[in-house]
Design a protein around this motif. Structure first.
Motif, PDB file in Angstrom:
ATOM      1  N   ALA A 158      17.614  -0.702  -4.959  1.00  0.00           N
ATOM      2  CA  ALA A 158      16.286  -0.899  -5.535  1.00  0.00           C
ATOM      3  C   ALA A 158      16.337  -0.685  -7.051  1.00  0.00           C
ATOM      4  O   ALA A 158      16.992   0.244  -7.532  1.00  0.00           O
ATOM      5  CB  ALA A 158      15.284   0.072  -4.916  1.00  0.00           C
TER       6      ALA A 158
ATOM      7  N   ALA B  32      14.609   1.507   3.321  1.00  0.00           N
ATOM      8  CA  ALA B  32      14.087   0.213   3.778  1.00  0.00           C
ATOM      9  C   ALA B  32      14.576  -0.022   5.197  1.00  0.00           C
ATOM     10  O   ALA B  32      15.636   0.467   5.590  1.00  0.00           O
ATOM     11  CB  ALA B  32      14.540  -0.914   2.859  1.00  0.00           C
TER      12      ALA B  32
ATOM     13  N   VAL C 290       9.697  -1.414   2.965  1.00  0.00           N
ATOM     14  CA  VAL C 290      10.284  -0.452   2.026  1.00  0.00           C
ATOM     15  C   VAL C 290       9.336   0.738   1.929  1.00  0.00           C
ATOM     16  O   VAL C 290       8.127   0.570   1.753  1.00  0.00           O
ATOM     17  CB  VAL C 290      10.507  -1.079   0.640  1.00  0.00           C
TER      18      VAL C 290
ATOM     19  N   ILE D 155      13.951  -5.166  -4.436  1.00  0.00           N
ATOM     20  CA  ILE D 155      15.189  -4.860  -3.730  1.00  0.00           C
ATOM     21  C   ILE D 155      16.186  -5.981  -3.980  1.00  0.00           C
ATOM     22  O   ILE D 155      15.853  -7.167  -3.847  1.00  0.00           O
ATOM     23  CB  ILE D 155      14.953  -4.679  -2.216  1.00  0.00           C
TER      24      ILE D 155
ATOM     25  N   GLN E 237       4.181   2.514   1.841  1.00  0.00           N
ATOM     26  CA  GLN E 237       5.200   1.596   2.314  1.00  0.00           C
ATOM     27  C   GLN E 237       4.678   0.180   2.155  1.00  0.00           C
ATOM     28  O   GLN E 237       3.476  -0.068   2.295  1.00  0.00           O
ATOM     29  CB  GLN E 237       5.592   1.869   3.763  1.00  0.00           C
TER      30      GLN E 237
ATOM     31  N   TYR F 137       8.402   4.323  -0.026  1.00  0.00           N
ATOM     32  CA  TYR F 137       8.576   5.024  -1.298  1.00  0.00           C
ATOM     33  C   TYR F 137       7.394   5.956  -1.496  1.00  0.00           C
ATOM     34  O   TYR F 137       6.377   5.870  -0.807  1.00  0.00           O
ATOM     35  CB  TYR F 137       8.655   4.022  -2.461  1.00  0.00           C
TER      36      TYR F 137
END
Length: 219
Positions: free
Chosen positions: A119, A102, A202, A167, A194, A204
């Motif tokens: 997270a 992040a 963030v 988060i 994202q 991922y």
């Protein structure tokens, strides 16, 4: 004769002075009306621009992925963003989620202290028609708004529908929410995503393999 000339000159000066005073009053009145109209008019976004307002807490995420569709919802007073790449139905396959990092998260701890972000991910699956979930989380990164986790979460084989994450800020008494809840409906393949919040983003990815030959792929 001289007295008549003086009288005409005096009348001319008085008339000119009155005209100047009247023009000044009209100008002042015009400026006052214009300022009132500008203060009461609603703002209009110019061409090619969007009008943005302040976000409310918790922060509202915006998914950045060209292959999907964004949905907005609300549950128990919390802002939720749902990202769907397919119809929301259960799919049989192997699910792996990677929480990467992040950047620029908001500071929930205030002055002279920085948050410790981590997270939490919930993957939802069907168990004989009953919706259940598996929980996993990253480690927390101490004192930063730019955490990096790179936590690979192998949820395994099952009938998966969606996963969601949030988060959190690790604290000694109770943990604080740093973002709103973000939900992703699952579709086959490798997906690098994202999500943008009002403060920070963030990053991922997730991989969903539907064949019997299961291997992990990353972006």
């Amino acid at each position: 004769m001289e007295n008549i000339q003086r009288k005409h000159l005096s009348n001319f000066i008085n008339t000119s002075s009155n005209k100047v005073e009247m023009i000044a009053k009209i100008f002042i009145l015009t400026m006052l009306i214009a300022s009132i109209c500008m203060s009461t008019a609603s703002p209009i976004a110019s061409a090619g621009e969007e009008e943005y307002s302040d976000y409310t807490e918790p922060m509202e995420p915006v998914e950045m992925n060209l292959t999907g569709t964004e949905f907005q919802g609300n549950e128990s007073g919390l802002n939720i963003s749902v990202f769907s790449q397919s119809s929301p139905s259960y799919r049989l396959g192997y699910l792996t989620v990677t929480m990467k990092y992040a950047r620029g998260l908001r500071d929930t701890d205030g002055w002279f202290n920085l948050p410790d972000p981590y997270a939490v991910v919930y993957a939802h699956y069907s168990d004989c028609g009953v919706d259940r979930s598996i929980r996993d989380e990253t480690h927390y990164v101490q004192g930063t708004t730019y955490p990096s986790w790179y936590k690979v979460m192998k949820f395994g084989w099952g009938k998966w529908k969606y996963f969601n994450f949030r988060i959190w800020d690790k604290d000694t008494t109770w943990d604080d929410r740093m973002t709103g809840l973000h939900t992703v409906y699952i579709s086959p393949g490798v997906h690098c995503n994202q999500v943008y919040y009002s403060s920070g983003r963030v990053v991922y990815d997730y991989y969903f393999q539907t064949s019997s030959e299961v291997c992990y792929a990353s972006c």
